[in-house]
Design an enzyme around this catalytic site. Structure first.
Site, mmCIF file in Angstrom:
data_model
loop_
_atom_site.group_PDB
_atom_site.id
_atom_site.type_symbol
_atom_site.label_atom_id
_atom_site.label_comp_id
_atom_site.label_asym_id
_atom_site.label_seq_id
_atom_site.Cartn_x
_atom_site.Cartn_y
_atom_site.Cartn_z
ATOM 1 N N LYS A 66 37.566 46.641 44.645
ATOM 2 C CA LYS A 66 37.579 47.287 43.349
ATOM 3 C C LYS A 66 38.052 48.324 43.248
ATOM 4 O O LYS A 66 38.161 49.216 44.184
ATOM 5 C CB LYS A 66 35.898 46.866 42.890
ATOM 6 C CG LYS A 66 35.403 45.740 42.897
ATOM 7 C CD LYS A 66 36.371 44.760 41.868
ATOM 8 C CE LYS A 66 35.735 43.496 41.512
ATOM 9 N NZ LYS A 66 35.837 42.318 42.358
HETATM 10 C C1 PLP Z 1 34.422 41.437 41.902
HETATM 11 C C2 PLP Z 1 33.962 40.573 40.961
HETATM 12 C C3 PLP Z 1 32.694 40.224 40.765
HETATM 13 C C4 PLP Z 1 31.730 40.141 41.758
HETATM 14 O O1 PLP Z 1 31.660 41.221 42.640
HETATM 15 P P1 PLP Z 1 31.030 41.198 44.275
HETATM 16 O O2 PLP Z 1 30.383 42.585 44.420
HETATM 17 O O3 PLP Z 1 32.152 40.908 44.872
HETATM 18 O O4 PLP Z 1 29.987 40.000 44.344
HETATM 19 C C5 PLP Z 1 32.146 39.545 39.759
HETATM 20 N N1 PLP Z 1 32.927 39.477 38.512
HETATM 21 C C6 PLP Z 1 34.181 39.960 38.631
HETATM 22 C C7 PLP Z 1 35.291 39.734 37.487
HETATM 23 C C8 PLP Z 1 34.843 40.426 39.692
HETATM 24 O O5 PLP Z 1 36.260 40.780 39.822
#
Ligand code: PLP
Length: 399
Positions: free
Chosen positions: A186
């Site tokens: 992210k």
């Molecule tokens: C990455 C992501 C999540 C969840 O993230 P994690 O931290 O990997 O559990 C949820 N929604 C979206 C759109 C994402 O890209």
């Protein structure tokens, strides 16, 4: 999008502060921790950055979504409306609570189509969950109007759109609740982590309790705390939070760099006949983590994606055929392949998804090609990339 590109001395210094005391947990151990509270520090600073009253840091974006749904009172048999183009976390977080994910079509925003949301509302609907995929947002005004009219919770999944805004507000702060992920790919990362933000005091209190086994966090003796409600363990560790503290300080620079790279690439290809861009709702500002284009047909999009990859353009995605992000890649969902028994109603509804008509979504997803924006490109790399992208597009679209 990748915060992992910028791990360095700041992150190490923050983590070392935690390692020096050895208190890896966010609660208790006051005598040992020398006043260091990394999770708390992150929460205060992030709430301020997002312009909201409360932030609850948790162990992942997926757990953030589950916590947000739980505090909003979404549970057994309730319906939550989500888009067909999303990350698997959307339905995972819903199913964890015994609720039903109702998948509906997207539009040219690549996020929830408000009309499809309206059409999907039933007496069991409790929540609408727009997912701001690839750095840009759903038409939040339209969705809010629908939620207000039907007394529904608006929960924004802003995991891929941190730093984007809508009508001057941070994405994630517009709805009743907003969720973020700080996993390793992210925009900013904790290694693993997530956050729930809200202006609702009760939601915030319940999120604080729910993510830590229902602890009321009253007094200074953890062992003597009471449990107003059942909870779970979605806590983040101090080590992860410490990484987040360092990354949060870099966030503005990361976003500025992303915007610069995005705009350069977009400008290079914007006049090529046959290339159009995703629709950004009026009043919206992207976080520029991805550049998303549409091609005139599915066949052309497939060709463009293949040719881009072949010419060495990395991180170019064709989500239509990607197992992570689109309904067509989730037979485990539609076949309800659960390790444990599910409520029959949930299973039935999942099975029905296999035959539901998502041709509206296909119309957009099939023609979409998506480019991840990276931070580390220097000027030469960026120019080279722009030239390559232009060449591929011109070659394929001039035929
Ligand atoms: C990455 C992501 C999540 C969840 O993230 P994690 O931290 O990997 O559990 C949820 N929604 C979206 C759109 C994402 O890209």
């Amino acid at each position: 999008m990748p915060g992992f590109e910028v791990f360095g001395d700041h992150e190490r210094a923050q983590v070392n502060e935690v390692l020096e005391t050895g208190v890896l947990m966010r609660y208790g151990f006051e005598g040992m921790r020398q006043g260091r509270f990394k999770a708390l520090e992150f929460e205060k600073s992030f709430a301020q950055k997002m312009g909201v009253a409360h932030c609850q840091l948790v162990s992942s974006g997926t757990s953030a979504l589950s916590v947000a749904l739980a505090v909003a009172g979404v549970g057994a048999g309730d319906e939550v409306i989500v888009p067909t183009f999303t990350f698997v976390a959307s339905f995972e977080s819903i199913l964890m609570l015994g609720a039903i994910p109702v998948l509906v079509d997207i539009d040219a925003t690549l996020t929830l189509d408000p009309k499809a949301v309206s059409d999907a509302i039933t007496p069991k609907t409790k929540c609408v969950m727009p997912v701001h995929m690839c750095g840009s947002m759903a038409d939040l005004d339209a969705l809010k109007a629908i939620c207000d009219a039907h007394d529904l919770i608006l929960l924004e999944d802003a995991c891929q759109a941190i730093g984007g805004t809508y009508r001057g507000k941070a994405l994630g702060s517009y709805g009743d609740l907003g969720c973020f992920s700080f996993d390793f790919v992210k925009t900013i990362t904790c290694g693993e982590g997530g956050a729930v933000i809200t202006n609702n005091k009760t939601f915030a209190l319940h999120a604080d309790q729910f993510q830590d086994h229902g602890h009321d966090h009253v007094g200074s003796d953890r062992g003597a705390e009471t449990h107003p409600y059942l909870g779970y363990n979605f806590r983040i560790s101090e080590l992860n939070a410490a990484v987040g503290c360092a990354q949060l300080e870099r966030m503005n620079d990361i976003l500025a760099q992303q915007q610069k790279h995005y705009q350069f690439l977009r400008a290079a290809i914007k006049d090529i006949e046959g290339v159009t861009f995703r629709h950004v709702p009026e009043g919206g500002v992207e976080n520029y983590s991805f550049l998303n284009i549409f091609l005139p047909t599915v066949a052309l999009a497939e060709q463009v994606h293949a040719a881009m990859t072949q010419s060495g353009i990395d991180a170019c995605f064709y989500w239509f055929k990607n197992n992570w992000h689109y309904i067509s890649g989730w037979p485990h969902l539609t076949q309800a392949k659960s390790l444990y028994p599910m409520m029959p109603i949930v299973q039935e509804r999942l099975n029905k998804l296999a035959t539901q008509d998502f041709s509206r979504s296909d119309h957009y997803m099939g023609r979409n090609v998506s480019f991840l924006i990276k931070l580390g490109w220097d000027e030469e790399t960026l120019k080279h990339r722009a030239a390559l992208m232009t060449r591929v597009l011109e070659q394929i679209l001039s035929n």
